[in-house]
Motif scaffolding. Structure first.
Motif, mmCIF file in Angstrom:
data_model
loop_
_atom_site.group_PDB
_atom_site.id
_atom_site.type_symbol
_atom_site.label_atom_id
_atom_site.label_comp_id
_atom_site.label_asym_id
_atom_site.label_seq_id
_atom_site.Cartn_x
_atom_site.Cartn_y
_atom_site.Cartn_z
ATOM 1 N N ASP A 193 41.184 36.803 31.673
ATOM 2 C CA ASP A 193 40.408 36.008 32.624
ATOM 3 C C ASP A 193 41.128 36.094 33.967
ATOM 4 O O ASP A 193 42.306 35.739 34.062
ATOM 5 N N ALA A 194 40.438 36.571 35.008
ATOM 6 C CA ALA A 194 41.090 36.828 36.299
ATOM 7 C C ALA A 194 41.625 35.539 36.916
ATOM 8 O O ALA A 194 40.935 34.526 36.943
ATOM 9 N N LYS A 195 42.849 35.616 37.415
ATOM 10 C CA LYS A 195 43.472 34.426 38.031
ATOM 11 C C LYS A 195 44.208 34.838 39.311
ATOM 12 O O LYS A 195 44.603 36.001 39.467
ATOM 13 N N PRO A 196 44.424 33.874 40.220
ATOM 14 C CA PRO A 196 45.199 34.183 41.428
ATOM 15 C C PRO A 196 46.694 34.345 41.104
ATOM 16 O O PRO A 196 47.143 33.942 40.030
ATOM 17 N N LEU A 197 47.448 34.907 42.065
ATOM 18 C CA LEU A 197 48.887 35.138 41.838
ATOM 19 C C LEU A 197 49.624 33.848 41.511
ATOM 20 O O LEU A 197 50.545 33.828 40.690
ATOM 21 N N SER A 198 49.219 32.749 42.165
ATOM 22 C CA SER A 198 49.960 31.494 42.002
ATOM 23 C C SER A 198 49.856 30.932 40.588
ATOM 24 O O SER A 198 50.569 30.004 40.226
ATOM 25 N N ALA A 224 43.776 37.633 45.517
ATOM 26 C CA ALA A 224 45.161 37.204 45.273
ATOM 27 C C ALA A 224 45.320 35.698 45.455
ATOM 28 O O ALA A 224 46.092 35.051 44.757
ATOM 29 N N VAL A 225 44.552 35.119 46.404
ATOM 30 C CA VAL A 225 44.711 33.690 46.714
ATOM 31 C C VAL A 225 43.884 32.812 45.770
ATOM 32 O O VAL A 225 44.361 31.782 45.289
ATOM 33 N N HIS A 226 42.625 33.225 45.520
ATOM 34 C CA HIS A 226 41.723 32.361 44.736
ATOM 35 C C HIS A 226 41.213 32.979 43.439
ATOM 36 O O HIS A 226 40.578 32.299 42.637
ATOM 37 N N GLY A 227 41.414 34.281 43.261
ATOM 38 C CA GLY A 227 40.787 34.943 42.106
ATOM 39 C C GLY A 227 39.448 35.561 42.458
ATOM 40 O O GLY A 227 38.989 36.482 41.823
ATOM 41 N N CYS A 228 38.769 34.959 43.434
ATOM 42 C CA CYS A 228 37.548 35.515 44.062
ATOM 43 C C CYS A 228 36.458 35.875 43.044
ATOM 44 O O CYS A 228 36.251 35.175 42.064
ATOM 45 N N VAL A 229 35.774 36.973 43.289
ATOM 46 C CA VAL A 229 34.592 37.327 42.496
ATOM 47 C C VAL A 229 34.951 37.476 41.009
ATOM 48 O O VAL A 229 34.209 37.032 40.129
ATOM 49 N N THR A 257 31.130 32.151 44.893
ATOM 50 C CA THR A 257 31.515 33.556 44.926
ATOM 51 C C THR A 257 32.935 33.776 45.422
ATOM 52 O O THR A 257 33.678 34.580 44.876
ATOM 53 N N PHE A 258 33.335 33.076 46.466
ATOM 54 C CA PHE A 258 34.614 33.403 47.093
ATOM 55 C C PHE A 258 35.720 32.391 46.824
ATOM 56 O O PHE A 258 36.612 32.222 47.651
ATOM 57 N N GLY A 259 35.676 31.702 45.706
ATOM 58 C CA GLY A 259 36.882 30.963 45.349
ATOM 59 C C GLY A 259 36.748 29.494 45.029
ATOM 60 O O GLY A 259 37.765 28.829 44.835
ATOM 61 N N ILE A 260 35.539 28.930 44.974
ATOM 62 C CA ILE A 260 35.440 27.523 44.575
ATOM 63 C C ILE A 260 35.195 27.496 43.060
ATOM 64 O O ILE A 260 34.219 28.065 42.576
ATOM 65 N N PRO A 261 36.114 26.884 42.296
ATOM 66 C CA PRO A 261 36.036 26.981 40.834
ATOM 67 C C PRO A 261 34.770 26.368 40.248
ATOM 68 O O PRO A 261 34.228 25.401 40.770
ATOM 69 N N GLU A 262 34.358 26.948 39.115
ATOM 70 C CA GLU A 262 33.138 26.527 38.414
ATOM 71 C C GLU A 262 33.180 25.024 38.065
ATOM 72 O O GLU A 262 32.187 24.319 38.217
ATOM 73 N N ARG A 274 61.939 40.712 42.854
ATOM 74 C CA ARG A 274 62.612 41.646 43.754
ATOM 75 C C ARG A 274 62.397 41.320 45.234
ATOM 76 O O ARG A 274 62.866 42.061 46.096
ATOM 77 N N SER A 275 61.632 40.266 45.538
ATOM 78 C CA SER A 275 61.257 40.014 46.936
ATOM 79 C C SER A 275 61.743 38.653 47.413
ATOM 80 O O SER A 275 61.699 37.674 46.674
ATOM 81 N N LYS A 276 62.147 38.621 48.686
ATOM 82 C CA LYS A 276 62.526 37.340 49.276
ATOM 83 C C LYS A 276 61.277 36.512 49.588
ATOM 84 O O LYS A 276 61.197 35.341 49.259
ATOM 85 N N TRP A 277 60.293 37.104 50.272
ATOM 86 C CA TRP A 277 59.044 36.423 50.584
ATOM 87 C C TRP A 277 57.901 37.133 49.863
ATOM 88 O O TRP A 277 57.819 38.355 49.919
ATOM 89 N N LEU A 278 57.040 36.345 49.237
ATOM 90 C CA LEU A 278 55.858 36.929 48.587
ATOM 91 C C LEU A 278 54.599 36.381 49.264
ATOM 92 O O LEU A 278 54.404 35.162 49.334
ATOM 93 N N VAL A 279 53.797 37.294 49.798
ATOM 94 C CA VAL A 279 52.563 36.901 50.484
ATOM 95 C C VAL A 279 51.366 37.371 49.663
ATOM 96 O O VAL A 279 51.218 38.569 49.390
ATOM 97 N N ALA A 280 50.510 36.439 49.254
ATOM 98 C CA ALA A 280 49.246 36.804 48.584
ATOM 99 C C ALA A 280 48.249 37.134 49.681
ATOM 100 O O ALA A 280 48.002 36.313 50.563
ATOM 101 N N VAL A 281 47.712 38.358 49.668
ATOM 102 C CA VAL A 281 46.765 38.743 50.722
ATOM 103 C C VAL A 281 45.362 38.941 50.139
ATOM 104 O O VAL A 281 45.169 39.681 49.187
ATOM 105 N N GLY A 282 44.404 38.259 50.737
ATOM 106 C CA GLY A 282 43.012 38.413 50.323
ATOM 107 C C GLY A 282 42.603 37.393 49.280
ATOM 108 O O GLY A 282 43.432 36.815 48.562
ATOM 109 N N ASN A 283 41.303 37.172 49.212
ATOM 110 C CA ASN A 283 40.783 36.119 48.336
ATOM 111 C C ASN A 283 41.068 36.351 46.855
ATOM 112 O O ASN A 283 41.210 35.392 46.103
#
Ligand code: SF4
Ligand code: SF4
Length: 255
Positions: A121-126, A88-93, A240-245, A77-86
Motif C-alpha cells: 500500500d503506497a505511503k509517503p516517506l515519513s 514523497a510527501v503525501h503518497g499522492c495518486v 487525488t493529491f493527498g487528502i486521505p480517504e 547516509r544523509s545529513k538532510w533528507l528532503v521529500a520532493v513532490g506529492n
C-alpha cells in the motif's frame, strides 16, 4: 599550500513515481553545479556514490518492498533528507488508489499473474523514516527547490509557505474563478508554492500541491456542493493529491 575545499555532496534519488521531480531538478541543477558535488543521481548519471551525503532529495512514494530498503539506506547516509513532490510527501495518486483497492489486486489487474512485483500500500516517506523537509507539488516548483537547496547549503532549515493558493492568487491580483465563474477551484485548501499558476490563466486549481496546513475541507465541500457539484466529483477532486480517504469519509456534505 592550497587546501582543497570539499563541496557539499547531494543525492537525487527516485522511488516509485513518475520522475517529474527528477526532471525539474535536472533542468535546474545547472545553476548550482559550481557549489555542490552531485554524488548520486541515477536518473541522470551512471557513476553514483551514496556515501556521506549532505543533502538527499527523494522523489516517489514507498510502494514496493525494495523502496523501504532504499529509503532507510538514504536516510542513514544523509545529513538532510528532503521529500520532493506529492508522492514523497503525501503518497499522492498511488496512496489514494490504494485506499480503494488492495495493492495486490492492482498488480494482478495490470501485470501477469506471476509478476515479481512486490507491491505495498503506497505511503509517503515519513511513514518509514524521519524527513527533514517536505516540498510538495506535482511537480515541484523550481524556485522552491532552489530556495530549499540554498537554505540547506547554509545549514538552515528552509521556510516553506504553509498558506493556501488563494494567498498567492490575491497577491497576483487575479479575479476569483470560484466566485466569478463558479469553477470548482481548490485554491482555498491547497498548499501555496506554485504562484497560483492555474487561476492566473483563469483555470481552477485542482489541488496538485496537496493540502495546505489545516485545510477547511468541510467549508470547501459545502461551497462546491452549493455550486452544484456532486459528492463524487468533490471526493475525487479532494482525494487525488493527498487528502486521505478517512478524512474524506467524514466530510459534512449532502450525500
Ligand atoms: S481563484 Fe481559486 S485560488 Fe484564486 S482566490 Fe479564488 S478560490 Fe482562491
Ligand atoms: S494552481 Fe493548483 S493545480 Fe495549478 S499548479 Fe498551483 S496547486 Fe497545482
Amino acid at each position: 599550500m592550497q587546501i582543497e575545499r570539499r563541496l557539499p555532496r547531494i543525492a537525487v534519488q527516485g522511488l516509485t513515481g513518475c520522475a517529474g521531480e527528477l526532471l525539474v531538478i535536472l533542468e535546474n541543477l545547472g545553476s548550482v553545479l559550481p557549489f555542490v558535488q552531485v554524488a548520486s543521481f541515477p536518473f541522470a548519471q551512471s557513476k553514483n556514490d551514496l556515501s556521506d551525503i549532505d543533502i538527499a532529495f527523494v522523489e516517489g512514494s514507498v510502494s514496493q518492498k525494495h523502496d523501504i530498503d532504499s529509503i532507510k539506506e538514504i536516510r542513514a547516509r544523509s545529513k538532510w533528507l528532503v521529500a520532493v513532490g506529492n508522492c514523497a510527501v503525501h503518497g499522492c495518486v498511488q496512496s489514494s488508489t490504494c485506499s480503494r483497492y488492495k495493492a495486490k489486486e492492482l498488480v494482478e489487474a495490470v501485470y501477469a499473474k506471476d509478476s515479481p512485483i512486490e507491491a505495498l500500500d503506497a505511503k509517503p516517506l515519513s511513514s518509514y523514516v524521519n524527513v527533514d523537509v517536505e516540498l510538495s507539488g506535482c511537480p515541484i516548483d523550481k524556485n522552491q527547490f532552489l530556495a530549499v537547496l540554498a537554505s540547506l547549503l547554509k545549514d538552515h532549515l528552509p521556510y516553506i509557505i504553509d498558506r493556501p493558493v488563494c494567498l498567492e492568487c490575491k497577491m497576483r491580483e487575479n479575479g476569483c474563478v470560484l466566485i466569478e465563474k463558479n469553477l470548482p477551484c481548490l485554491g482555498p485548501v491547497t498548499a501555496a508554492g506554485c504562484g497560483a499558476l492555474c487561476p492566473s490563466f483563469e483555470a481552477a486549481c485542482y489541488g496538485c500541491f496537496g493540502p495546505c496546513k489545516d485545510p477547511q475541507l468541510n467549508a470547501m465541500a459545502t461551497v462546491l456542493s452549493e455550486k452544484g457539484y456532486n459528492l463524487s466529483d468533490i471526493l475525487v477532486r479532494l482525494g487525488t493529491f493527498g487528502i486521505p480517504e478517512q478524512v474524506l469519509s467524514n466530510l459534512d456534505v449532502k450525500r
